[in-house]
Enzyme design. Structure first.
Site, PDB file in Angstrom:
ATOM      1  CB  CYS A  17      31.145  14.567  70.400  1.00 58.82           C
ATOM      2  SG  CYS A  17      31.727  16.265  70.203  1.00 58.82           S
ATOM      3  CB  CYS A  20      36.305  15.675  68.167  1.00 59.26           C
ATOM      4  SG  CYS A  20      35.793  16.116  69.844  1.00 59.26           S
ATOM      5  CG  ASP A 422      27.469 -13.868  50.407  1.00 58.75           C
ATOM      6  OD1 ASP A 422      27.983 -13.867  49.279  1.00 58.75           O
ATOM      7  OD2 ASP A 422      27.631 -14.777  51.234  1.00 58.75           O
ATOM      8  CG  ASP A 627      28.094 -16.375  55.553  1.00 62.96           C
ATOM      9  OD1 ASP A 627      28.426 -15.935  54.439  1.00 62.96           O
ATOM     10  OD2 ASP A 627      27.835 -17.567  55.765  1.00 62.96           O
ATOM     11  CG  ASP A 631      30.214 -11.869  52.368  1.00 65.61           C
ATOM     12  OD1 ASP A 631      30.203 -11.792  51.129  1.00 65.61           O
ATOM     13  OD2 ASP A 631      29.792 -12.859  52.992  1.00 65.61           O
TER      14      ASP A 631
END
Length: 739
Positions: A17, A20, A422, A627, A631
């Site tokens: 988790c 940790c 973008d 995309d 990016d």
């Protein structure tokens, strides 16, 4: 003189988790010679800056092992091994989920049989047999996590699961052996472990996408380069290319490394790196980027950046750094568990001793009340509050074409203030198109359609032979409108200017205004139209015959139809949209104006996009929408990375959210879905905590002296189950909401 610091990356196994990562960060920071340490739970990695003379890599691994975890050093060539280890871990976790279901589902059915009036022989012993492997084999990692937390004087979600299920299991063993009439809770402990383990498996699947993104990037680059050495062409591995080498690139080949063109010219598809769809013309003195694709011509260039210095390598590094620096989200349940678990245990102990020694009750009575406290405090509702809402939220998103790759995305997206978009492929369509055909002496937008089609047919006939980056757009438009094509002769390309050719022995020119000036062709009557179109961010080509300008053809990457609506929706949610692009300021401003975007970052280099995201993060949470591979670093750096479904695989895998419909409207819808999901999580947490606040005192027997009410473990178990059902039901109501 301060010794140089070394940066080491460790792959850590065994984290259960978010707490940790906190334990391990502290442990690594305490190692003598360590300057800084960041442990990222979501990627399973630690980045440590240290003095190798005082803190060796072996000492770092030992520090991790001392806390009950395992680690290994990742080198530059560790991607394949890391992928193999990740798949093995995922396979093991999947096996445990299936095995747990094999035992817990029959246990649940057998346990419920009594409510159906069925009296199965040896039912309690059968349940004991079914629950034991789930509790101690499948559930062993929860005990490991609890022990690790205890050694570090804290508690976590593992502690809640281990203590709660152990209380139900051990009390069930007691009742089966000594008091069968009390009832048992074997199915409660096994089903709870199965559900929590299923949630961990789903989380592990989402986390694995980070390493896949890096692996994809590693495969994009060229593997072989053609260089000239001792006057001869030779093919060598790209890793052997040295700065200063002369590299030969032929049509269709990938450019192996970064460099400067020495001779020849061509058009380069840089979309993999820059995200821009329109190929870029390159001539002597221009820079070329490794891993981009040469379209038509041949050329030679001087290698300037090789190995780790290439643009692609820098992008890979930026993604890794951004992912490592991204702080893991601390689950609310983990935050309160450090206080909740010790308090519940203390209340159970006080309940036992109060009834036994102060009230003078029997040992059995005192034990039952103490166990009732532990059972009713079993964190079923608390443990289900977040995962059920996340599962419903992500399922609803998927049904609407919004893929959310993990709980962290939904937990963070609701706090987003800025949305960085973008331009190419996100705000715009991502491919050039003919937008305007202007004839002489007519108003903008007017003119005979027949004459326009004739002009387009002439241009397309010539451009069909061209290597010009915009030629495909003209040819495609002519095909779309059904324009007639002609036989072309004497074709000649003029790099940087345009093309010349003859149709039926009549000379034509197509190119920029500089070509017209060069051929002494007057375009004075078109100057206003050229200025207007260029101010709109469009590329203008003049078509001429002899000394006469016949008309203009403008090409641009048009904005998507839904972009303005998406921007309005973002503003209605209180979001501030920004557009970021490598285009010049004039083109960027024109696109932004049409989309309704006020704030623009223009002339931004691919590797600098993440820097602009960091700049905005000083004032609030940032979502990056893109995309392209260029990016990817910004997607990783942002608090939330949103990738368009039509984009590159790397951008999609680096992003936290993927919009499969490729619609910008889904960006505000994803943010709204996150806010709705977080509202459900808060409601679930509230009811889970209220349930414990009211239920624990009643289970402890506070009302018994006054009313005679005593909450038996059976009723406590029923109340616990009811609280879980209420949490799940509340989460399922999210399905009815519109996003």
């Amino acid at each position: 003189m301060t010794p140089p610091l070394q940066q080491s990356t460790l792959r850590i196994s065994g984290m259960h988790c978010a707490s940790c990562s906190t334990i391990l960060t502290r442990a690594l920071q305490k190692v003598d010679g360590v300057s800084s340490a960041v442990v990222n739970y979501s990627t399973g990695k630690a980045t440590v800056r240290h003095d190798p003379a005082r803190a060796s890599e072996g000492a770092l691994i030992q520090a991790v092992k001392s806390k009950g975890y395992s680690a290994e050093i990742l080198k530059g060539d560790s991607f394949k091994r890391e992928e193999m280890l990740r798949k093995r871990e995922l396979h093991d976790l999947k096996f445990k989920v299936i095995l747990s279901c094999v035992f817990s589902i029959p246990a649940f059915l057998v346990g419920m049989s009594m409510y159906a009036g069925l009296d199965l022989p040896f039912r309690d012993y059968l349940l004991w047999v079914l629950a034991t492997p789930v509790q101690f084999y499948i559930g062993w990692p929860f005990y490991q996590g609890t022990w690790a937390a205890l050694k570090n004087k804290t508690a976590n979600m593992d502690s809640l699961i281990a203590i709660g299920t152990s209380a139900a299991y051990l009390f069930s063993v007691y009742t089966v052996l000594f008091d069968p009439m009390q009832g048992q809770y074997f199915e409660v402990s096994s089903v709870l472990i199965t559900l929590v383990l299923l949630g961990k498996y789903m989380e592990a699947v989402a986390k694995g996408k980070t390493s896949e993104a890096i692996t994809k990037l590693m495969t994009i680059g060229a593997k072989i380069a053609t260089v000239i050495r001792a006057g001869k062409e030779m093919k060598i591995p790209v890793d052997d290319v040295k700065a200063g080498d002369t590299v030969v690139v032929k049509p269709g080949e990938k450019i192996p490394v970064d460099g400067i063109v020495l001779d020849g010219h061509s058009s380069i598809d840089e979309s993999l790196v820059t995200g821009e769809s329109i190929p870029v013309e390159k001539k002597k003195g221009d820079q070329v980027i490794g891993s981009t694709i040469n379209k038509h011509g041949s050329f030679t260039f001087k290698a300037t950046k090789v190995g780790a210095d290439t643009t692609l390598s820098r992008i890979i590094r930026l993604i890794e750094e951004a992912q490592t620096k991204k702080a893991p989200i601390q689950r609310f349940a983990d935050e309160i568990s450090a206080y909740f678990v010790p308090i519940v245990i203390l209340i159970a102990i006080l309940t036992f001793f109060t009834w036994l020694f102060i009230a003078g009750s029997s040992l059995e009575f005192s034990l039952i009340t103490a166990v009732a406290v532990l059972v009713i405090a079993c964190p079923c509702a608390l443990g289900l509050a977040t995962p059920t809402s996340i599962m419903v939220g992500t399922g609803k998103g998927a049904a609407n074409g919004i893929l959310i790759k993990g709980a962290d995305a939904l937990e963070t997206a609701h706090r987003v203030k800025y949305v960085v978009l973008d331009k190419t492929g996100t705000v715009t369509k991502g491919k050039p198109d003919v937008t305007d055909i202007v004839l002489p002496g007519v108003l903008p937008g007017s003119g005979s359609e027949k004459e326009k089609k004739e002009l387009l047919g002439i241009a397309a006939s010539i451009e069909k032979k061209s290597e010009h980056p915009l030629a495909d757009a003209i040819v495609a438009k002519a095909s779309q409108l059904g324009a007639s094509l002609h036989t072309v002769s004497s074709f000649k390309a003029i790099p940087g200017f345009g093309v010349e050719a003859a149709i039926a022995r009549k000379a034509y020119c197509i190119g920029n205004p500089k070509l017209m000036d060069k051929n002494k062709i007057s375009i004075s009557s078109f100057q206003d139209d050229i200025a207007r179109l260029e101010n709109d961010g469009k590329t203008v080509m003049v078509v001429s015959s002899g000394k006469n300008a016949l008309g203009l053809i403008a090409v641009a990457d048009e904005i998507k139809e839904d972009s303005p609506a998406a921007i309005r929706l973002m503003r209605s949610l209180g979001l501030v949209p920004y557009m970021i692009t490598g285009d010049n300021k004039r083109t960027a401003a024109a696109i932004a104006k049409r989309a309704g975007i006020t704030y623009v970052f223009a002339d931004v280099l691919p590797e600098d996009k993440a820097r602009y995201v960091r700049q905005l993060q000083r004032s609030g949470k940032v979502a990056m929408v893109g995309d392209g591979i260029n990016d990817a670093p910004a997607l990783a750096q942002a608090d939330i990375g949103i990738a368009m479904g039509s984009g590159t695989d790397v951008a999609m895998e680096t992003g936290n959210i993927v919009l499969m419909k490729n619609s910008l409207v889904d960006v505000p819808r994803a943010i709204r879905l996150s806010r709705m999901t977080m509202a459900k999580i808060r409601q679930n947490m509230f009811w889970a905590l209220i349930y414990n606040i009211i239920g624990i005192p009643i289970a402890a027997g506070v009302l018994y002296p006054v009313t005679g009410w005593l909450l038996s473990p059976i009723i406590a178990g029923g109340a616990m189950a009811l609280s879980s059902v209420s949490v799940v039901t509340n989460s399922l109501l999210l399905r009815k909401k519109r996003i």
